[in-house]
Design an enzyme around this catalytic site. Structure first.
Site, PDB file in Angstrom:
ATOM      1  CD  GLN A 143      -1.275   1.372  -3.961  1.00 47.62           C
ATOM      2  OE1 GLN A 143      -1.257   2.015  -2.909  1.00 47.62           O
ATOM      3  NE2 GLN A 143      -0.821   0.126  -4.035  1.00 47.62           N
ATOM      4  CD  GLU A 144      -2.940   4.818   2.350  1.00 46.62           C
ATOM      5  OE1 GLU A 144      -2.671   4.161   3.378  1.00 46.62           O
ATOM      6  OE2 GLU A 144      -2.576   6.003   2.199  1.00 46.62           O
ATOM      7  CD  GLU A 145      -5.862   8.143  -1.084  1.00 44.93           C
ATOM      8  OE1 GLU A 145      -5.296   9.033  -0.415  1.00 44.93           O
ATOM      9  OE2 GLU A 145      -5.303   7.560  -2.025  1.00 44.93           O
ATOM     10  CG  ASN A 165      -0.881  10.352   4.407  1.00 48.45           C
ATOM     11  OD1 ASN A 165      -0.587  10.512   5.582  1.00 48.45           O
ATOM     12  ND2 ASN A 165      -1.097  11.360   3.579  1.00 48.45           N
ATOM     13  CG  ASP A 217      -1.569   1.286   1.570  1.00 55.09           C
ATOM     14  OD1 ASP A 217      -1.647   2.149   0.679  1.00 55.09           O
ATOM     15  OD2 ASP A 217      -2.031   1.449   2.714  1.00 55.09           O
ATOM     16  CE1 TYR A 221      -3.935   4.968  -8.909  1.00 53.93           C
ATOM     17  CE2 TYR A 221      -3.453   7.119  -9.872  1.00 53.93           C
ATOM     18  CZ  TYR A 221      -3.188   6.133  -8.924  1.00 53.93           C
ATOM     19  OH  TYR A 221      -2.183   6.330  -8.004  1.00 53.93           O
TER      20      TYR A 221
END
Length: 569
Positions: free
Chosen positions: A285-287, A271, A268, A326
């Site tokens: 990507q993380e969200e 943040n 991941d 994305y």
């Protein structure tokens, strides 16, 4: 329920209280509202987004929550369920999903008590109960998927108290800002589709609550040397002298980390606050991962920001949604049925590790301390810390990653790919699957890694080349002038003799040809992968009296080479 140390750390962040030795809701009115919701809209009269936003305000008021929801948040709930959902979807939501969520909330106190009762029996000698997993202390929490459903229902109704969260480095956990972004954001289709993923998750668990568990682990590079001999936060000397073999690399120019076909630790690009902008306006990507695997959001309740030597690993988070796109093009595209097997603890065999890269480092990313920070951050994430508790077996589990810290964070993709490679190798993982996401700078990464391995290089060798390259970038930045050619080559020279015909005569010509079998010439401003590239076909340099006359980088036949030599000599 007796006072427990683990419960004491989290109780202030929960909407529950301890009364008569039991966990309970503090408001009888709230319980009445929940009971009405369990009976459906015919009884509760909550059958629209507007009435839902009204009941959320009422529930929060009954808990005496001091922070007020913004007008845009309440309007966001109304907008989504009244205008963004079809009538059929809305009817199903209010008749099925919402009553099931209310039922989970009514059972929340008893589910949490059962959790603490069982937490000491999951792993012998290891604390696993829900608590704040603060910085600088490794620990693990096991939550049932049913309990996570109750926690996320609290988030949906914005029932978590938030007054002291930011002062303790805890991220936002309620969904108010997520729904509020529908009002405050102009082009917000991606925000709408993030919420569709969340709504779909609740719709799924309303029909069948998953029976498994999810673990959340804070991993730390210990301040003391561990049994494997690894020191805390290894220094440059550690990396430069590492004799660990480099692991194989599988490069994927298309595909996604979450679609990795073999079991792997999936990175991941986080943040430092777990989840990043998942519950706000973020959609990278993380969200996206937090939307398609919503159980990850539960970790935001009790995991404060990561320090420089920390990582967070989550095992067992189930995936519920398909998606396309994305960032602004992100779209929910339907149901996803997770078929991954479960381990002995009931966790899906999905391992996700959150590691936060330097944000917008610019030229400073090439400084030794920044290289060291990124290498150690990745190593912390990739090490199998819990093996000392014998709770997992990861002998064949590699790492699936990609352009960590690049994109929005502005990191150098070539540097980050190689830093991750040496971290994966140093952690003794068996392979690294690297997804380039179409980055042109990494088009030859597969050939580079294969040929570097074929040369017998170790982790320390790649580290030293990274430092060498980074120093060149720093020097070039300071000089503020056109880049000059720097040599990063290990040449192999040989004499080549051939017969040339001139005016009916034949004469022998001997030419010194330098073949670059290891590294090609590197212009300082070019990408690192090119600087490290082991040529697929040798570069041939024609020299005379020490001067370079011509460089041939392409593939030539013997006849073509003879013509070049005739022209030059």
């Amino acid at each position: 329920m007796e006072r427990r140390e683990d419960l004491e750390t989290i109780l202030a962040y929960l909407p529950l209280v301890i009364q008569d030795s039991s966990l309970s809701w503090p408001s009888s009115h709230l319980v009445e509202v929940l009971e009405a919701l369990t009976k459906g809209p015919s009884h509760s009269r909550v059958d629209s987004g507007q009435t839902l936003s009204d009941i959320i305000s009422d529930m929060r008021q009954s808990l005496s929550l001091t922070s007020h929801l913004s007008y845009s948040a309440l309007q966001g709930y109304a907008l989504f369920f009244d205008e963004k959902m079809s009538k059929e979807e809305s009817s199903r939501w209010f008749n099925e999903a919402l009553p099931a969520m209310a039922c989970l909330l009514l059972r929340f106190p008893s589910l949490l008590e059962l959790h603490y009762l069982n937490s000491e029996n999951i792993i012998n000698g290891v604390e696993t109960g829900l608590r704040v997993l603060g910085s600088n202390k490794a620990g693990i929490v096991f939550l049932s998927q049913e309990l996570i459903g109750a926690l996320l229902s609290c988030s949906f109704f914005c029932l978590f108290p938030v007054d002291d969260r930011s002062s303790n480095s805890l991220p936002n956990i309620n969904f108010d800002k997520l729904f509020g972004s529908l009002i405050s954001t102009g082009r917000n289709e991606h925000q709408e589709n993030k919420i569709r993923c969340i709504a779909h998750y609740f719709q799924r668990i309303s029909s069948c609550i998953p029976p498994g568990f999810v673990s959340f682990e804070r991993k730390i590079l210990s301040l003391e040397q561990d049994h494997s001999g690894l020191e805390a936060f290894p220094d440059e000397g550690f990396w430069s002298t590492s004799n660990v073999n480099l692991c194989p690399v599988e490069v994927h120019t298309c595909g996604l980390i979450e679609d990795q076909s073999v079991e792997a630790l999936e990175v991941d690009f986080a943040n430092k606050y777990l989840g990043g902008g998942a519950l706000r306006k973020g959609c990278v990507q993380e969200e996206i991962r937090f939307m398609i695997n919503p159980e990850l959001i539960a970790g935001m309740l009790f995991l404060p920001a990561m320090e420089v030597s920390e990582a967070i690993e989550v095992v067992g988070a189930e995936r519920f949604s398909h998606y396309t796109g994305y960032s602004s093009s992100f779209r929910f595209s339907g149901d996803y049925v997770d078929t991954k097997e479960r381990d002995v603890f009931g966790r899906r065999k999905t391992r996700i590790v959150a590691i936060d890269a330097l944000r917008h480092p610019g030229i400073s990313q090439y400084k030794p301390e920044c290289l060291l920070r990124e290498a150690n951050k990745a190593l912390c994430g990739f090490l199998h810390v819990c093996k000392k508790h014998c709770i997992d077996h990861e002998g064949g589990v590699g790492v699936a990653t990609g352009n960590w810290g690049c994109g929005a964070y502005g990191g150098d993709a070539e540097v980050k790919s190689l830093l991750q490679w040496i971290a994966v190798s140093q952690a003794r993982r068996p392979f690294m699957s690297y997804y380039t996401f179409g980055f042109e700078a990494l088009h030859n990464l597969n050939q580079v890694t294969e040929l570097v391995i074929s040369k017998g290089w170790r982790v320390g060798d790649v580290w030293k080349k990274l430092v060498e390259y980074s120093n060149q970038r720093l020097r070039s930045s300071k000089k503020r002038r056109e880049p000059k050619v720097e040599k990063m080559i290990i040449p192999y020279s040989t004499q080549l003799t051939c017969a040339l015909k001139e005016n009916g005569r034949t004469r022998q010509v001997s030419v010194l040809i330098t073949i670059h079998t290891n590294l090609v010439d590197a212009v300082v401003e070019t990408d690192l992968v090119s600087s490290l590239q082991v040529s697929l076909f040798p570069e041939i340099i024609f020299t005379k009296a020490g001067n370079t006359l011509y460089r041939e980088k392409g593939i030539k036949t013997a006849d073509e080479l003879s013509k070049i030599m005739a022209f030059l000599f």
